[in-house]
Each structure stands twice: as structure tokens, then as C-alpha cells.
Design a protein around this motif. Structure first.
Motif, PDB file in Angstrom:
ATOM      1  N   GLY A  40     -34.410  15.603   1.630  1.00 16.81           N
ATOM      2  CA  GLY A  40     -33.879  15.374   0.292  1.00 16.81           C
ATOM      3  C   GLY A  40     -32.855  14.270   0.185  1.00 16.81           C
ATOM      4  O   GLY A  40     -32.351  13.996  -0.905  1.00 16.81           O
ATOM      5  N   MET A  41     -32.529  13.618   1.317  1.00 13.70           N
ATOM      6  CA  MET A  41     -31.482  12.578   1.294  1.00 13.70           C
ATOM      7  C   MET A  41     -32.029  11.194   1.572  1.00 13.70           C
ATOM      8  O   MET A  41     -31.307  10.215   1.491  1.00 13.70           O
ATOM      9  CB  MET A  41     -30.400  12.902   2.330  1.00 13.70           C
ATOM     10  N   GLY A  42     -33.269  11.087   1.947  1.00 15.00           N
ATOM     11  CA  GLY A  42     -33.772   9.770   2.311  1.00 15.00           C
ATOM     12  C   GLY A  42     -33.143   9.290   3.610  1.00 15.00           C
ATOM     13  O   GLY A  42     -32.673  10.079   4.422  1.00 15.00           O
TER      14      GLY A  42
ATOM     15  N   GLN B   9     -40.749  13.035  -7.245  1.00 12.81           N
ATOM     16  CA  GLN B   9     -40.395  13.409  -5.875  1.00 12.81           C
ATOM     17  C   GLN B   9     -41.630  13.810  -5.100  1.00 12.81           C
ATOM     18  O   GLN B   9     -41.681  13.629  -3.879  1.00 12.81           O
ATOM     19  CB  GLN B   9     -39.393  14.562  -5.883  1.00 12.81           C
ATOM     20  N   ALA B  10     -42.609  14.392  -5.799  1.00  7.59           N
ATOM     21  CA  ALA B  10     -43.851  14.795  -5.155  1.00  7.59           C
ATOM     22  C   ALA B  10     -45.004  14.564  -6.110  1.00  7.59           C
ATOM     23  O   ALA B  10     -44.848  14.677  -7.331  1.00  7.59           O
ATOM     24  CB  ALA B  10     -43.789  16.268  -4.742  1.00  7.59           C
ATOM     25  N   MET B  21     -46.251   5.462  -8.203  1.00  8.90           N
ATOM     26  CA  MET B  21     -44.890   5.904  -7.908  1.00  8.90           C
ATOM     27  C   MET B  21     -43.907   4.884  -8.458  1.00  8.90           C
ATOM     28  O   MET B  21     -44.203   3.683  -8.456  1.00  8.90           O
ATOM     29  CB  MET B  21     -44.688   6.006  -6.388  1.00  8.90           C
ATOM     30  N   ASN B  22     -42.779   5.363  -8.912  1.00  8.75           N
ATOM     31  CA  ASN B  22     -41.785   4.483  -9.520  1.00  8.75           C
ATOM     32  C   ASN B  22     -40.490   4.513  -8.737  1.00  8.75           C
ATOM     33  O   ASN B  22     -40.171   5.504  -8.059  1.00  8.75           O
ATOM     34  CB  ASN B  22     -41.519   4.924 -10.957  1.00  8.75           C
ATOM     35  N   LYS B 103     -34.950   8.201  -1.889  1.00  4.58           N
ATOM     36  CA  LYS B 103     -35.222   9.503  -1.268  1.00  4.58           C
ATOM     37  C   LYS B 103     -36.709   9.745  -1.052  1.00  4.58           C
ATOM     38  O   LYS B 103     -37.089  10.704  -0.389  1.00  4.58           O
ATOM     39  CB  LYS B 103     -34.625  10.621  -2.124  1.00  4.58           C
ATOM     40  N   GLY B 104     -37.548   8.932  -1.623  1.00  3.78           N
ATOM     41  CA  GLY B 104     -38.976   8.999  -1.324  1.00  3.78           C
ATOM     42  C   GLY B 104     -39.787   9.835  -2.285  1.00  3.78           C
ATOM     43  O   GLY B 104     -39.287  10.730  -2.968  1.00  3.78           O
ATOM     44  N   THR B 105     -41.084   9.506  -2.336  1.00  4.46           N
ATOM     45  CA  THR B 105     -42.082  10.296  -3.058  1.00  4.46           C
ATOM     46  C   THR B 105     -43.073  10.820  -2.033  1.00  4.46           C
ATOM     47  O   THR B 105     -43.627  10.052  -1.244  1.00  4.46           O
ATOM     48  CB  THR B 105     -42.840   9.437  -4.084  1.00  4.46           C
ATOM     49  N   HIS B 106     -43.281  12.149  -2.039  1.00  4.32           N
ATOM     50  CA  HIS B 106     -44.255  12.730  -1.116  1.00  4.32           C
ATOM     51  C   HIS B 106     -45.596  12.800  -1.819  1.00  4.32           C
ATOM     52  O   HIS B 106     -45.754  13.506  -2.815  1.00  4.32           O
ATOM     53  CB  HIS B 106     -43.803  14.112  -0.669  1.00  4.32           C
TER      54      HIS B 106
END
Lengths: 113, 111
Positions: A40-42, B9-10, B21-22, B103-106
């Protein structure tokens, strides 16, 4: 061509123990980095080295030290491990002169109990 | 502090569909990059777009950049099961301290 190699892959420490994470790159890159990745923190930057002989703090440097041993190697040391340092640690390298992207190792999974 | 924020996020889609994804960021940048991370592995660079570019293509990837809105999007067309991974945007501001990651997109591709 190995790219960026990190050792060890896994490590379990008790609170207060010390250890050094090793990183080596074979791409003749000037810049090297240590990141930590938490759920959750990258990725957050711990320390970086823009060139051999120089190191600078990143976003989360407390509890860590680094050594740029030579152009190839950049190590990360935990002097007194704490449970909050449980994380996955990634080393990366790049050649900022050519605007190259970051090349990452496969990480070290560290658990501090 | 985090510079980029990915949205969603997902994301779970069917194989063959397109995935978008943005990424939004806060300060001025020299370039923005997208990386992929497969489970248990390091990040792998996908594509870089400079601040003076608006769109870039690489195979099935299309990246756009809107510096006025401080946002970028990554489109993966005709998705495959092998595209299942986490995707991160990262901004480079011109300093020596490398990239700042979101923080990323899964992304999960359902067969």
C-alpha cells in the motif's frame, strides 16, 4: 548479462541484529539506489548514490547506512534492525547522463521479528 | 512523499479487453515513466514519455501525458494473461535522486 544482482533473497532477523544487503550492477551505470516497498505504500527511496564516492539520503533514510564500495557495488546496512524495517528492499541503477530508465534487482525480503 | 498516484488501485478484466490505468502527480516533471512488477520480482521499465510529448506508443502500450492536468494514462490493448502484474508510474524531476513512484495499480487479466 546479469544486470542488477541482490543478495540475499530472503533474510529473517531478530530485533537489534545487524546485516548488510548487497547489490552489484554490471551495466557500468553511475547512479545506484536503494528503495523499500511496503504494502500500500509503493516504493520509497532510502538512499542513492549519484556517482562513485557519493551518497545522499532519500525519503526514508533513518535506521540505514550505505556504502558505495566502487562503481559496481552499493550496499545497505541495518545496524540495529527493528520490526518497522520488515519490507522488501530493491536496489536499482541507471545512467542519468543518457536518461536511461532504472534497472532493478529482484529484491531482498527482510523480516524482523 | 509520494509524487504519483495511480487509479484504480486494482483492476480486473477479461483477456482480450483493453486496460486503462491513470496516474496523477503534483509537481513539474522532466519525464514520466511506467514500470511493471510481476509477483515476487523487481520492476521492469515499460515506457518513458518526456514532458514535451503528449502521446507515445510501444507495441500494445499507449501512454498519454497531460502536463496541464499533471496526469498520465497507460493503455494496454488486447490484454493477455501474462499482463497480470502491478503497474507503477514514476516521475523524474531532473535531480540526481532518481524517480518518485506511485503506489501502483494491480491488474488481473481473467482468462
Amino acid at each position: 548479462n546479469a544486470g542488477v544482482t541482490q543478495t540475499p533473497k530472503f533474510q529473517v532477523l531478530k530485533t537489534g541484529q545487524s546485516m548488510t544487503l548487497q547489490c552489484a550492477q554490471d551495466m557500468n551505470h553511475n547512479s545506484m539506489y536503494w528503495y523499500r516497498q511496503d504494502p500500500g505504500m509503493g516504493l520509497r527511496l532510502i538512499y542513492y548514490s549519484a556517482s562513485e564516492g557519493t551518497t545522499d539520503k532519500g525519503e526514508v533514510p533513518n535506521g540505514y547506512n550505505v556504502s558505495r564500495l566502487n562503481k559496481r557495488e552499493f550496499s545497505l546496512r541495518l545496524e540495529s534492525a527493528a520490526p518497522s524495517q520488515t519490507s522488501v528492499y530493491f536496489c536499482a541503477s541507471s545512467d542519468v547522463r543518457t536518461n536511461s530508465p532504472l534497472h532493478f534487482g529482484n529484491g531482498t525480503r527482510l523480516t524482523v521479528t | 512523499s509520494q509524487q504519483g498516484e495511480e487509479d484504480p488501485q486494482a483492476l480486473s478484466i477479461q483477456e482480450g479487453e483493453n486496460a486503462t490505468m491513470n496516474c496523477s502527480y503534483k509537481t513539474s516533471i522532466n519525464n514520466l515513466q511506467w514500470y511493471r512488477q510481476n509477483s515476487g520480482r523487481g520492476l521492469v521499465h515499460l515506457i518513458l514519455i518526456r514532458s514535451n510529448e503528449r502521446e507515445k506508443h510501444s507495441g500494445r502500450l499507449r501512454v498519454t501525458l497531460d502536463t496541464s492536468k499533471k496526469s498520465s494514462s497507460l493503455l494496454i490493448t488486447a490484454s493477455r494473461a501474462a499482463d497480470t502484474a502491478s503497474y507503477f508510474c514514476a516521475t523524474e524531476g531532473g535531480g540526481a535522486d532518481g524517480l518518485t513512484f506511485g503506489k501502483g495499480t494491480h491488474l488481473i487479466i481473467q482468462p
